[in-house]
Design a protein around this motif. Structure first.
Motif, short mmCIF file in Angstrom:
data_model
loop_
_atom_site.label_atom_id
_atom_site.label_comp_id
_atom_site.label_asym_id
_atom_site.label_seq_id
_atom_site.Cartn_x
_atom_site.Cartn_y
_atom_site.Cartn_z
N LEU A 85 0.84 -1.51 -0.15
CA LEU A 85 0.10 -0.04 -0.02
C LEU A 85 0.95 1.09 0.08
O LEU A 85 0.75 2.44 -0.73
CB LEU A 85 -0.99 0.12 1.33
CG LEU A 85 -2.03 -1.13 1.31
CD1 LEU A 85 -2.81 -1.11 2.63
CD2 LEU A 85 -2.92 -0.99 -0.09
N THR A 86 1.82 1.20 0.86
CA THR A 86 2.83 2.31 1.08
C THR A 86 3.46 2.66 -0.45
O THR A 86 3.61 3.77 -1.00
CB THR A 86 3.89 2.17 1.94
OG1 THR A 86 3.41 1.81 3.18
CG2 THR A 86 4.79 3.43 2.06
N ALA A 87 3.87 1.40 -1.06
CA ALA A 87 4.49 1.61 -2.47
C ALA A 87 3.57 2.25 -3.38
O ALA A 87 4.04 2.83 -4.54
CB ALA A 87 4.89 0.34 -2.95
N GLY A 88 2.36 1.86 -3.44
CA GLY A 88 1.16 2.33 -4.40
C GLY A 88 1.15 3.64 -4.10
O GLY A 88 0.85 4.51 -5.09
N PHE A 89 1.08 4.36 -2.81
CA PHE A 89 0.81 5.58 -2.82
C PHE A 89 2.05 6.28 -3.10
O PHE A 89 1.76 7.31 -3.79
CB PHE A 89 0.80 5.77 -1.10
CG PHE A 89 0.60 7.43 -0.73
CD1 PHE A 89 -0.72 8.12 -0.80
CD2 PHE A 89 1.64 7.99 -0.54
CE1 PHE A 89 -0.73 9.47 -0.70
CE2 PHE A 89 1.82 9.46 -0.33
CZ PHE A 89 0.47 10.11 -0.40
N LEU A 90 3.27 5.99 -3.03
CA LEU A 90 4.49 6.55 -3.54
C LEU A 90 4.34 6.74 -5.13
O LEU A 90 4.57 7.70 -5.51
CB LEU A 90 5.61 5.67 -3.13
CG LEU A 90 6.86 6.22 -3.37
CD1 LEU A 90 7.25 7.73 -3.05
CD2 LEU A 90 8.14 5.46 -3.10
N GLU A 91 3.84 5.63 -5.66
CA GLU A 91 3.65 5.72 -7.23
C GLU A 91 2.62 6.77 -7.56
O GLU A 91 2.94 7.53 -8.51
CB GLU A 91 3.14 4.38 -7.75
CG GLU A 91 3.05 4.48 -9.17
CD GLU A 91 2.90 2.92 -9.89
OE1 GLU A 91 2.59 2.70 -10.95
OE2 GLU A 91 3.06 2.05 -9.02
N LEU A 92 1.64 6.47 -6.77
CA LEU A 92 0.38 7.79 -6.94
C LEU A 92 1.16 9.41 -6.84
O LEU A 92 0.69 10.05 -7.75
CB LEU A 92 -0.81 7.45 -6.32
CG LEU A 92 -1.76 8.69 -6.10
CD1 LEU A 92 -2.70 8.61 -7.70
CD2 LEU A 92 -2.83 8.43 -4.99
N ALA A 93 1.73 9.44 -5.78
CA ALA A 93 2.50 10.77 -5.50
C ALA A 93 3.36 11.37 -6.65
O ALA A 93 3.37 12.32 -7.17
CB ALA A 93 3.25 10.71 -4.31
N ARG A 94 4.15 10.19 -7.27
CA ARG A 94 5.19 10.58 -8.25
C ARG A 94 4.41 10.77 -9.48
O ARG A 94 4.60 11.81 -10.32
CB ARG A 94 6.13 9.35 -8.27
CG ARG A 94 7.29 9.30 -7.47
CD ARG A 94 7.96 8.09 -7.42
NE ARG A 94 9.25 8.30 -6.46
CZ ARG A 94 9.77 7.12 -6.13
NH1 ARG A 94 9.56 6.06 -6.68
NH2 ARG A 94 10.89 7.42 -5.43
N ASP A 95 3.22 10.10 -9.92
CA ASP A 95 2.66 10.24 -11.02
C ASP A 95 1.76 11.66 -11.03
O ASP A 95 1.46 12.24 -12.31
CB ASP A 95 1.52 8.95 -11.34
CG ASP A 95 2.29 7.88 -11.82
OD1 ASP A 95 3.56 7.84 -11.77
OD2 ASP A 95 1.83 6.67 -11.70
N SER A 96 1.32 12.06 -9.95
CA SER A 96 0.63 13.21 -9.76
C SER A 96 1.38 14.35 -9.59
O SER A 96 0.95 15.61 -9.56
CB SER A 96 -0.25 13.04 -8.38
OG SER A 96 -1.27 11.86 -8.27
#
Length: 413
Positions: A241-252
């Motif tokens: 879940l943390t890795a998913g949030f980090l990817e979302l933050a970078r894409d955003s």
């Protein structure tokens, strides 16, 4: 729908003055005092229908359906079989989920007075609860023709939205917002407009055809990372879940000035990993600074505290008043939330800077305090649901103009 006291019942200046104090107490949230004030008014002015209707609405708004029904029966004893008393009874039966009985009672009320808008509104609500949308809309049309009212427009919007007719629903809610006389009414209508626009994001599917994560976003504006059903997979762990949030933050393109941990110390290991990956310092709640574009993180929102112990037995009742109303149960205590959580999450929202990320969140609104902007995965009584992270889907929701993150500054200065 808590609407019974919203309709014209021949109020006049003396009646308005008589219930002014009770109204003030109700608006201030002093429910027990307001209830007593209404009962005092009814004891002195038993023929004041407006007082009966507003006292009924107070009980209905507190979820005290049995008390509301008893009050409706007392109104029937006062006014006899009339459209007004039967409308109150029908409304109480709706709240008790006795829909067919409610519909029959409201049809009886129509026979007494087919020109009372309140009756048609409640009849429309009963038909809606029974799943008869066409009849519900026809009844609401009649209610609105008799007395244009924002609550009728709001109920119309809800029925149309549930049917997947999002554009028509938004028109109804916009009409309610434009016709609002009070700030609270306008805010409620504007909130429904935002919810409708989020549901329309998934058109042509209707609300009952959405996944739990999609419905959560539509109702709250909060993004859920693990939204794809994966019955064969294990529930996502904290690292996923943390890795998913980090990817979302970078894409955003989000860039935070600090990562603020809430919850027990020491912080979870993945928060240090997340902070390092984002290039932001990791601080405790005492170091929170809303000006830095903070990322507030927690395992889950805090649960509401247990309800307070019951009050001591009341003193013996006073001598009966001229009008004897049925005894009413005490009002439900207002839910409270953790002070640290509520203070920090409110500051994030008020400054419109940064966001709040929790790894998991209960599916019932009463299981946690509000304030999360991004959720890792929804949980129920059985634990985390077996879901797969879908960052692309989360990104599209995070960018929605009616989501919680709209107009939020998410780049540190």
């Amino acid at each position: 729908m808590r609407t019974t006291a919203s309709y014209e019942l021949f109020p006049d200046a003396p009646s308005e003055r008589a219930i002014a104090r009770a109204r003030y107490l109700a608006r201030e949230g002093r429910v027990a005092d307001a209830e007593k004030a209404y009962r005092d008014v009814l004891a002195e002015h038993p023929d004041l229908k407006l007082g009966w209707a507003e006292c009924f609405e107070l009980l209905r708004g507190q979820g005290r359906s049995d008390d509301a029904l008893r009050l409706a029966e007392a109104a029937r004893a006062q006014f006899g079989d009339s459209a007004f008393s039967l409308a109150l009874k029908g409304a109480a039966l709706i709240e008790l989920e006795r829909y067919r009985e409610a519909l029959g009672t409201l049809e009886q009320a129509v026979e007494f007075d087919p020109d009372l808008a309140l009756v048609w509104h409640e009849l429309g609500y009963a038909a809606f609860r029974l799943g008869d949308r066409n009849r519900a809309l026809l009844a609401l049309d009649r209610a609105f023709a008799l007395e244009p009212h924002i609550e009728t427009l709001r109920l119309r919007g809800r029925i149309l939205r549930d049917a997947g007719r999002y554009q028509a629903a938004e028109v109804a809610y916009e009409g309610a917002a434009q016709a609002a006389e009070h700030r609270e009414q306008r805010a409620a209508a504007e909130q429904e407009i935002a919810i409708t626009r989020r549901y329309a994001f998934y058109a042509p599917r209707r609300p009952d055809g959405l996944t739990p994560a999609e419905r959560w976003f539509a109702e709250t504006g909060t993004v859920v990372l693990a939204s794809d059903e994966a019955p064969e997979a294990a529930p996502p762990d904290n690292a996923t879940l943390t890795a998913g949030f980090l990817e979302l933050a970078r894409d955003s393109g989000w860039r935070f000035g600090q990562v603020v941990t809430l919850g027990p110390l020491p912080p979870l290991p993945m928060w240090r990993t997340l902070a390092d990956a984002l290039g932001a310092p990791l601080v405790a709640s005492t170091g929170f600074d809303p000006a830095t574009c903070p990322l507030v993180v927690a395992q889950r929102p805090p649960p509401p505290p247990p309800p307070p112990p019951p009050p001591p037995p009341p003193p013996p009742p006073p001598p009966p008043l001229p009008l004897r109303l049925p005894p009413l149960s005490p009002p439900r205590p207002a839910q409270q939330t953790d002070v640290g959580w509520s203070t920090i999450t409110s500051a994030v929202e008020e400054h419109a800077t940064g966001l709040v990320f929790v790894l998991e969140h209960g599916t019932e609104a009463a299981t946690a305090a509000p304030g999360a902007d991004v959720i890792g995965v929804l949980v129920d009584s059985g634990g985390r649901r077996a879901r797969k992270v879908n960052v692309a889907h989360a990104l599209s929701e995070a960018q929605h103009p009616a989501g919680r993150l709209a107009n939020r500054r998410l780049v540190r200065e």
